[in-house]
Design a protein around this motif. Structure first.
Motif, short mmCIF file in Angstrom:
data_model
loop_
_atom_site.label_atom_id
_atom_site.label_comp_id
_atom_site.label_asym_id
_atom_site.label_seq_id
_atom_site.Cartn_x
_atom_site.Cartn_y
_atom_site.Cartn_z
N ALA A 258 0.83 -1.21 0.00
CA ALA A 258 0.00 0.00 0.00
C ALA A 258 0.86 1.26 0.00
N SER A 259 1.98 1.23 0.72
CA SER A 259 2.85 2.40 0.80
C SER A 259 3.46 2.73 -0.55
N LYS A 260 3.77 1.71 -1.35
CA LYS A 260 4.35 1.93 -2.68
C LYS A 260 3.30 2.43 -3.66
N MET A 261 2.09 1.89 -3.54
CA MET A 261 1.01 2.31 -4.42
C MET A 261 0.65 3.77 -4.20
N SER A 262 0.61 4.19 -2.95
CA SER A 262 0.13 5.54 -2.63
C SER A 262 1.04 6.62 -3.18
N VAL A 263 2.35 6.37 -3.23
CA VAL A 263 3.27 7.41 -3.70
C VAL A 263 3.10 7.66 -5.19
N PHE A 264 2.60 6.67 -5.94
CA PHE A 264 2.36 6.86 -7.37
C PHE A 264 1.25 7.90 -7.60
#
Length: 321
Positions: A258-264
């Protein structure tokens, strides 16, 4: 040999997921342009209601003709209901109400901190391993978005506490959705999640809009935009985009943290700036370019740093015979 093949497949799947995450951000960024155009014909909340109505209508056809099969029986539907209450229902309600008391620039600044909130919640509830370097890159991307809005002459007006509190809650709710979706995707397919979310959002917003207009005696104003062909075309485009981005987001969250998805998501700011310059002749200044560079560097850095850690060979335990 089999391990090498599995790693190759994993690498290809990861590249596909990242490509879809970028595509999702681009589509969302372009949708801001269409939203601006629809606001010439209807109020923000009415536009949002029609947007989900269009997505619901588009969704009915593949589901009705069995082109898309949904399997909800025997599954924990309360998880889907909780997820939909976070996003899109809760998020858009809080954001729309918050922007009535705060400026859109303040909304942009606060929403930039969504990746930070997601990172924190994912670390607490999902135990996602986030390195110090990854945290710094996420903060860099967040700083890029905030920098653009601050340089435009915007700042947080603490006297508008109601709007700011609602926008912060919207930020936290979206972060909660990103984290909860990681759990829900283990039981439901991205299509099942997206269809349920769109249907729930459509019904909730329709009831809310009709109730609000009935109380204020402006029901005619709610239906008036439907007589405009341009508005209908824009709304159906936004409805299709809403459905596509929901599918993409839920698929991506089933594959990466989720943390990687949100930065996109911060990339959508870059796309919306470029779209505004190309189609609306909006001016791009040095701080737009500098802020965009920070956003892109943060997105790339946060993901590359994590991939480097994954690619490091694992030390096999020694055997003593």
């Amino acid at each position: 040999m089999q391990e090498m093949k599995r790693e190759e497949l994993s690498s290809k799947a990861r590249k596909l997921t990242y490509s879809l995450a970028v595509l999702n951000a681009v589509v969302i960024g372009l949708s801001f342009l269409l939203v601006k155009m629809t606001l010439q014909y209807a109020a923000p909340l009415d536009t949002l209601t029609y947007r989900f109505a269009a997505a619901f209508v588009i969704m009915i056809f593949p589901v009705g003709f069995r082109l898309v099969k949904l399997h909800y029986r025997g599954k924990r539907l309360h998880l889907l209901l909780l997820l939909a209450s976070f996003y899109p229902v809760g998020y858009f309600m809080l954001q729309t109400c918050g922007l009535q008391y705060a400026t859109s620039a303040e909304g942009g600044i606060i929403s930039a901190f969504t990746p930070v909130a997601t990172m924190t919640l994912a670390s607490l509830f999902l135990k996602e391993a986030i390195t110090l370097l990854q945290k710094l890159f996420i903060l860099l991307s967040t700083a890029g978005v905030s920098f653009i809005f601050v340089m435009k002459g915007s700042s947080l007006d603490l006297s508008q506490t109601t709007g700011i509190v609602l926008l912060i809650l919207a930020c936290l709710v979206f972060a909660g959705y990103s984290v909860l979706a990681r759990v829900v995707t283990r039981e439901f397919s991205p299509t099942e999640i997206s269809c349920f979310m769109v249907g729930t959002a459509f019904l909730s917003l329709l009831v809310y809009s009709l109730t609000t207009h009935s109380i204020s005696g402006t029901v005619d104003a709610f239906f008036a935009p439907l007589a405009n062909g341009t508005f209908l075309a824009l709304i159906f485009c936004l409805g299709a985009i809403q459905l596509v981005t929901a599918l993409l987001a839920n698929y991506i969250l089933s594959k990466i943290e989720a943390s990687k998805m949100s930065v996109f998501a911060n990339l959508s700011t870059v796309v919306s700036i470029a779209a505004g310059a190309i189609f609306l002749q909006e001016t791009i200044t040095w701080y737009h370019l500098f802020g965009s560079a920070l956003i892109i560097a943060g997105v790339i850095g946060s993901n590359v740093s994590m991939n480097k850690i994954r690619s490091q060979p694992r030390i096999q335990p020694q055997r003593f015979e």
